[in-house]
Design a protein around this motif. Structure first.
Motif, PDB file in Angstrom:
ATOM      1  N   TRP A  56       0.779  -1.215   0.023  1.00 43.81           N
ATOM      2  CA  TRP A  56       0.126   0.087   0.149  1.00 43.81           C
ATOM      3  C   TRP A  56       0.836   1.250  -0.027  1.00 43.81           C
ATOM      4  O   TRP A  56       1.989   1.385   0.622  1.00 43.81           O
ATOM      5  N   TYR A  57       0.676   1.970  -0.791  1.00 47.12           N
ATOM      6  CA  TYR A  57       1.139   3.631  -0.780  1.00 47.12           C
ATOM      7  C   TYR A  57       0.218   4.488  -0.050  1.00 47.12           C
ATOM      8  O   TYR A  57      -0.945   4.497  -0.424  1.00 47.12           O
ATOM      9  N   ILE A  58       0.712   5.102   0.900  1.00 49.88           N
ATOM     10  CA  ILE A  58       0.156   6.145   1.546  1.00 49.88           C
ATOM     11  C   ILE A  58       0.674   7.618   1.254  1.00 49.88           C
ATOM     12  O   ILE A  58       1.722   7.878   1.196  1.00 49.88           O
ATOM     13  N   SER A  59      -0.458   8.687   1.223  1.00 50.30           N
ATOM     14  CA  SER A  59      -0.166  10.088   1.304  1.00 50.30           C
ATOM     15  C   SER A  59      -1.150  10.643   1.926  1.00 50.30           C
ATOM     16  O   SER A  59      -2.603  10.449   1.827  1.00 50.30           O
ATOM     17  N   GLN A  60      -0.917  11.275   3.127  1.00 44.07           N
ATOM     18  CA  GLN A  60      -1.925  11.934   4.079  1.00 44.07           C
ATOM     19  C   GLN A  60      -1.203  13.232   4.807  1.00 44.07           C
ATOM     20  O   GLN A  60       0.003  13.345   4.837  1.00 44.07           O
ATOM     21  N   ASN A  61      -2.035  13.816   5.207  1.00 44.26           N
ATOM     22  CA  ASN A  61      -1.740  14.942   6.378  1.00 44.26           C
ATOM     23  C   ASN A  61      -2.232  14.534   7.725  1.00 44.26           C
ATOM     24  O   ASN A  61      -3.330  13.915   7.902  1.00 44.26           O
ATOM     25  N   ILE A  62      -1.245  14.905   8.466  1.00 43.04           N
ATOM     26  CA  ILE A  62      -1.560  14.767   9.847  1.00 43.04           C
ATOM     27  C   ILE A  62      -2.065  16.012  10.425  1.00 43.04           C
ATOM     28  O   ILE A  62      -1.002  17.038  10.491  1.00 43.04           O
ATOM     29  N   VAL A  63      -3.106  16.011  10.633  1.00 46.02           N
ATOM     30  CA  VAL A  63      -3.848  17.415  11.166  1.00 46.02           C
ATOM     31  C   VAL A  63      -4.180  17.433  12.673  1.00 46.02           C
ATOM     32  O   VAL A  63      -4.852  16.646  13.240  1.00 46.02           O
ATOM     33  N   PHE A  64      -3.341  18.386  13.331  1.00 48.39           N
ATOM     34  CA  PHE A  64      -3.220  18.344  14.877  1.00 48.39           C
ATOM     35  C   PHE A  64      -4.611  19.261  15.126  1.00 48.39           C
ATOM     36  O   PHE A  64      -4.807  20.216  14.710  1.00 48.39           O
ATOM     37  N   GLN A  65      -5.492  18.630  16.228  1.00 50.89           N
ATOM     38  CA  GLN A  65      -6.571  19.194  16.553  1.00 50.89           C
ATOM     39  C   GLN A  65      -6.711  19.633  18.035  1.00 50.89           C
ATOM     40  O   GLN A  65      -7.915  20.245  18.242  1.00 50.89           O
ATOM     41  N   SER A  66      -5.903  19.204  18.784  1.00 50.49           N
ATOM     42  CA  SER A  66      -5.796  19.689  20.219  1.00 50.49           C
ATOM     43  C   SER A  66      -4.504  19.596  20.606  1.00 50.49           C
ATOM     44  O   SER A  66      -3.353  19.486  19.858  1.00 50.49           O
ATOM     45  N   GLY A  67      -4.293  20.308  21.759  1.00 52.65           N
ATOM     46  CA  GLY A  67      -3.071  20.532  22.507  1.00 52.65           C
ATOM     47  C   GLY A  67      -2.424  21.935  21.682  1.00 52.65           C
ATOM     48  O   GLY A  67      -2.616  22.770  20.794  1.00 52.65           O
ATOM     49  N   ARG A  68      -1.102  21.940  22.022  1.00 52.44           N
ATOM     50  CA  ARG A  68      -0.337  23.302  21.822  1.00 52.44           C
ATOM     51  C   ARG A  68      -0.001  23.468  20.015  1.00 52.44           C
ATOM     52  O   ARG A  68       0.254  24.511  19.569  1.00 52.44           O
ATOM     53  N   PHE A  69      -0.024  22.086  19.245  1.00 43.96           N
ATOM     54  CA  PHE A  69       0.223  22.320  17.827  1.00 43.96           C
ATOM     55  C   PHE A  69      -1.151  22.078  16.958  1.00 43.96           C
ATOM     56  O   PHE A  69      -1.184  22.113  15.955  1.00 43.96           O
ATOM     57  N   ALA A  70      -2.405  22.566  17.729  1.00 41.09           N
ATOM     58  CA  ALA A  70      -3.554  22.371  17.206  1.00 41.09           C
ATOM     59  C   ALA A  70      -3.568  23.319  15.907  1.00 41.09           C
ATOM     60  O   ALA A  70      -3.164  24.805  15.995  1.00 41.09           O
ATOM     61  N   GLY A  71      -4.297  22.896  14.900  1.00 41.05           N
ATOM     62  CA  GLY A  71      -4.117  23.643  13.509  1.00 41.05           C
ATOM     63  C   GLY A  71      -3.096  23.560  12.651  1.00 41.05           C
ATOM     64  O   GLY A  71      -2.890  24.000  11.533  1.00 41.05           O
ATOM     65  N   SER A  72      -1.835  22.964  13.127  1.00 45.79           N
ATOM     66  CA  SER A  72      -0.534  22.740  12.383  1.00 45.79           C
ATOM     67  C   SER A  72      -0.916  21.367  11.796  1.00 45.79           C
ATOM     68  O   SER A  72      -1.572  20.525  12.108  1.00 45.79           O
ATOM     69  N   THR A  73      -0.073  21.170  10.675  1.00 46.74           N
ATOM     70  CA  THR A  73      -0.193  20.061   9.828  1.00 46.74           C
ATOM     71  C   THR A  73       1.313  19.417   9.593  1.00 46.74           C
ATOM     72  O   THR A  73       2.178  20.140   9.620  1.00 46.74           O
ATOM     73  N   LEU A  74       1.191  18.087   9.207  1.00 44.03           N
ATOM     74  CA  LEU A  74       2.530  17.268   8.512  1.00 44.03           C
ATOM     75  C   LEU A  74       2.157  16.932   7.475  1.00 44.03           C
ATOM     76  O   LEU A  74       1.161  15.988   7.409  1.00 44.03           O
ATOM     77  N   GLN A  75       2.706  16.790   6.299  1.00 39.81           N
ATOM     78  CA  GLN A  75       2.516  16.019   5.171  1.00 39.81           C
ATOM     79  C   GLN A  75       3.456  14.787   5.078  1.00 39.81           C
ATOM     80  O   GLN A  75       4.680  14.793   5.233  1.00 39.81           O
ATOM     81  N   VAL A  76       2.955  13.587   4.892  1.00 38.78           N
ATOM     82  CA  VAL A  76       3.377  12.390   5.098  1.00 38.78           C
ATOM     83  C   VAL A  76       3.150  11.566   3.966  1.00 38.78           C
ATOM     84  O   VAL A  76       2.013  11.229   3.657  1.00 38.78           O
ATOM     85  N   MET A  77       4.387  10.838   3.527  1.00 40.78           N
ATOM     86  CA  MET A  77       4.176   9.655   2.604  1.00 40.78           C
ATOM     87  C   MET A  77       4.987   8.405   2.818  1.00 40.78           C
ATOM     88  O   MET A  77       5.838   8.604   3.867  1.00 40.78           O
ATOM     89  N   GLY A  78       4.409   7.298   2.521  1.00 39.40           N
ATOM     90  CA  GLY A  78       5.094   6.241   2.856  1.00 39.40           C
ATOM     91  C   GLY A  78       4.398   4.671   2.158  1.00 39.40           C
ATOM     92  O   GLY A  78       3.439   5.134   1.460  1.00 39.40           O
ATOM     93  N   THR A  79       4.612   3.820   2.911  1.00 42.15           N
ATOM     94  CA  THR A  79       4.084   2.587   2.407  1.00 42.15           C
ATOM     95  C   THR A  79       3.595   1.875   3.661  1.00 42.15           C
ATOM     96  O   THR A  79       3.938   1.916   4.716  1.00 42.15           O
ATOM     97  N   LEU A  80       2.589   0.960   3.562  1.00 41.27           N
ATOM     98  CA  LEU A  80       2.314  -0.015   4.432  1.00 41.27           C
ATOM     99  C   LEU A  80       2.158  -1.486   3.744  1.00 41.27           C
ATOM    100  O   LEU A  80       1.796  -1.568   2.733  1.00 41.27           O
TER     101      LEU A  80
END
Length: 226
Positions: free
Chosen positions: A124-148
């Motif tokens: 599996w090929y994965i493309s995703q955003n990790i969207v923080f919704q609580s804590g000090r990083f709420a509203g920030s995102t990380l762009q992530v790619m990889g495999t499963l």
């Protein structure tokens, strides 16, 4: 004997003997040198600082399929090729601080995973955003790619970020947690990243120096009533 006064030059001593006016004169003479130094690249002024951060979270994948009311992924495309090649799902996986999926959701992994291997049913090929919704990083995102794959451990790449995580890069190491069950596939995530905090632009060195010299001029001008 020759006195040291024989080497004394009245023209050189004049600024020092003139009190505040002499200091003002020295500042005028030295100003070009000050400005040249101010415009010289400096690591603390011209290059933004970077932060390093490690996070430890648990990802909950409630698998798609019939009779799975808690699923957080859905099939989008099932072309019917051998080994499921081309099968596409969209996911909204949750990330918490513990293996308990009912804990506070810290972030969501939102994206797609595609069966991209013609020789392995779990490529599996994965493309995703990790969207923080609580804590000090709420509203920030990380762009992530990889495999499963069928392997219980693996690694994803962090290729960007927004908000607090501007210009982020790093890795996410994951491994299946023993608390996983037929409904909730739990992965322990060790997130390591380097990023440039999104701070307001600071005043440049040369601007600050010009302001300071201007204030000195005004001060000595007032003393001499120029």
């Amino acid at each position: 004997s020759t006195s040291s006064s024989a080497f004394f030059s009245p023209s050189l001593a004049l600024p020092a003997m003139a009190g505040p006016s002499g200091i003002l004169f020295l500042l005028v003479i030295a100003m070009p040198a000050f400005l040249a130094l101010a415009d010289t690249p400096h690591p603390y002024c011209d290059r933004p600082c970077q932060n390093e951060l490690s996070l430890h979270l648990y990802l909950h994948q409630f698998v798609a399929g019939p009779n799975r009311p808690n699923r957080n992924e859905e099939f989008v495309l099932t072309p019917g090729y051998p080994l499921g090649f081309g099968t596409t799902l969209i996911h909204d996986w949750t990330l918490t601080n513990t293996v308990n999926p009912s804990d506070t959701i810290i972030a969501r992994a939102q994206g797609t995973h595609i069966q991209a291997s013609r020789t392995n049913a779990n490529g599996w090929y994965i493309s995703q955003n990790i969207v923080f919704q609580s804590g000090r990083f709420a509203g920030s995102t990380l762009q992530v790619m990889g495999t499963l794959t069928e392997q219980s451990e693996g690694q994803w790449s962090i290729i960007g970020g927004t908000g607090e995580f501007t210009k982020a890069h790093g890795t996410i190491k994951y491994k299946m947690d023993p608390a996983s069950n037929i409904e909730d596939g739990i992965r322990e995530l060790d997130i390591h990243l380097i990023y440039t905090p999104n701070y307001p632009q600071a005043v440049s060195t040369s601007e600050a120096l010009c302001v300071n010299i201007s204030l000195i001029f005004n001060y000595y001008a007032s003393l001499n009533k120029i």
